[in-house]
Scaffold this active site. Structure first.
Site, PDB file in Angstrom:
ATOM      1  N   ASP A   6      49.112  22.484  56.540  1.00 56.37           N
ATOM      2  CA  ASP A   6      49.904  22.054  55.493  1.00 56.37           C
ATOM      3  C   ASP A   6      51.225  23.016  55.551  1.00 56.37           C
ATOM      4  O   ASP A   6      51.161  23.785  56.389  1.00 56.37           O
ATOM      5  CB  ASP A   6      49.273  22.405  54.103  1.00 56.37           C
ATOM      6  CG  ASP A   6      50.217  22.290  52.857  1.00 56.37           C
ATOM      7  OD1 ASP A   6      50.794  21.129  52.887  1.00 56.37           O
ATOM      8  OD2 ASP A   6      50.024  23.216  52.120  1.00 56.37           O
ATOM      9  N   ASP A   8      54.031  23.743  52.959  1.00 54.23           N
ATOM     10  CA  ASP A   8      54.312  24.726  51.672  1.00 54.23           C
ATOM     11  C   ASP A   8      53.165  25.847  51.339  1.00 54.23           C
ATOM     12  O   ASP A   8      52.040  25.253  50.982  1.00 54.23           O
ATOM     13  CB  ASP A   8      54.627  24.002  50.372  1.00 54.23           C
ATOM     14  CG  ASP A   8      55.986  23.262  50.762  1.00 54.23           C
ATOM     15  OD1 ASP A   8      57.019  23.769  50.959  1.00 54.23           O
ATOM     16  OD2 ASP A   8      55.889  22.127  50.912  1.00 54.23           O
TER      17      ASP A   8
END
Length: 216
Positions: A6, A8
């Site tokens: 991922d 963020d």
């Protein structure tokens, strides 16, 4: 094994900035939210899903340029304030496995995030929730990333900071590591990820290599 990161809250410490901007814009529209509200309800989810949830919860229609307002303000903040997660570059370079990014954010935000934090050269393959029908916690994005990279779901290991992301990885039949080293993660966040199904949770990128090896 394919490592799927991922963006963020895993690669870049963007969530405190993003949650505050979202809260400020919504409050200015007459929908009072705090950064903590945004973090609790929407971290890990796509802009499309956040808009749909807010409109349903408040029986309203957000302005057509809502996402543009958010991104314009946020991107300016990123240029000056965004930092990488501590130790993430060295942690990634220490791992020999192929890797990619799979993020709920729009491609422009992902590209900006990786550029300003000096991580862009680490990832040739970047995937966004805009490329699939359903965002996290649905498995679509991770399955799309695996397919594009030519790896079976069982051959993937996801690094995620949000309950929605953990649930998406598990729904895709992938292994997952929870990460709680982002600035938005309070003391309860590790337990939240465990409750979402993460079998192991780390809070420093210095732990990543050993954890990946243990799960490989």
């Amino acid at each position: 094994m394919l490592l799927i990161f991922d963006c963020d809250g895993v690669l870049v410490d963007s969530e405190p900035l993003a949650c505050q901007v979202d809260a400020d814009v919504l409050t200015n529209l007459g929908l009072p939210y705090t950064a903590e509200d945004i973090a609790r309800q929407f971290v890990g989810k796509s802009m499309k899903d956040m808009i749909a949830r807010i409109e349903a919860d408040h029986a309203c229609t957000l302005p057509g340029d809502f996402a543009e307002r958010i991104n314009r303000t946020l991107f300016a903040r990123f240029e000056t304030d965004l930092k990488p997660i501590a130790g993430v570059r060295d942690a990634i370079l220490a791992l020999p496995h192929p890797r990619c990014v799979a993020s709920s954010s729009v491609p422009e935000r992902i590209a900006l995030s990786l550029r300003v934090t000096g991580l862009a050269d680490l990832f040739e393959n970047v995937f966004s929730a805009t490329q699939v029908a359903r965002g996290k916690p649905a498995p679509d994005l991770f399955l799309h990333a695996a397919s594009q990279m030519g790896v079976s779901p069982e051959g993937c290991l996801v690094v995620e900071d949000s309950p929605a992301g953990v649930q998406a990885a598990l729904a895709a039949h992938m292994r997952v590591i929870g990460f709680v080293g982002g600035g938005h993660c309070g003391p309860e966040h590790a337990e939240t990820l465990r409750q979402a199904g993460a079998p192991v949770v780390i809070d420093r990128m210095t732990e990543l290599s050993a954890t990946v090896q243990a799960l490989a």
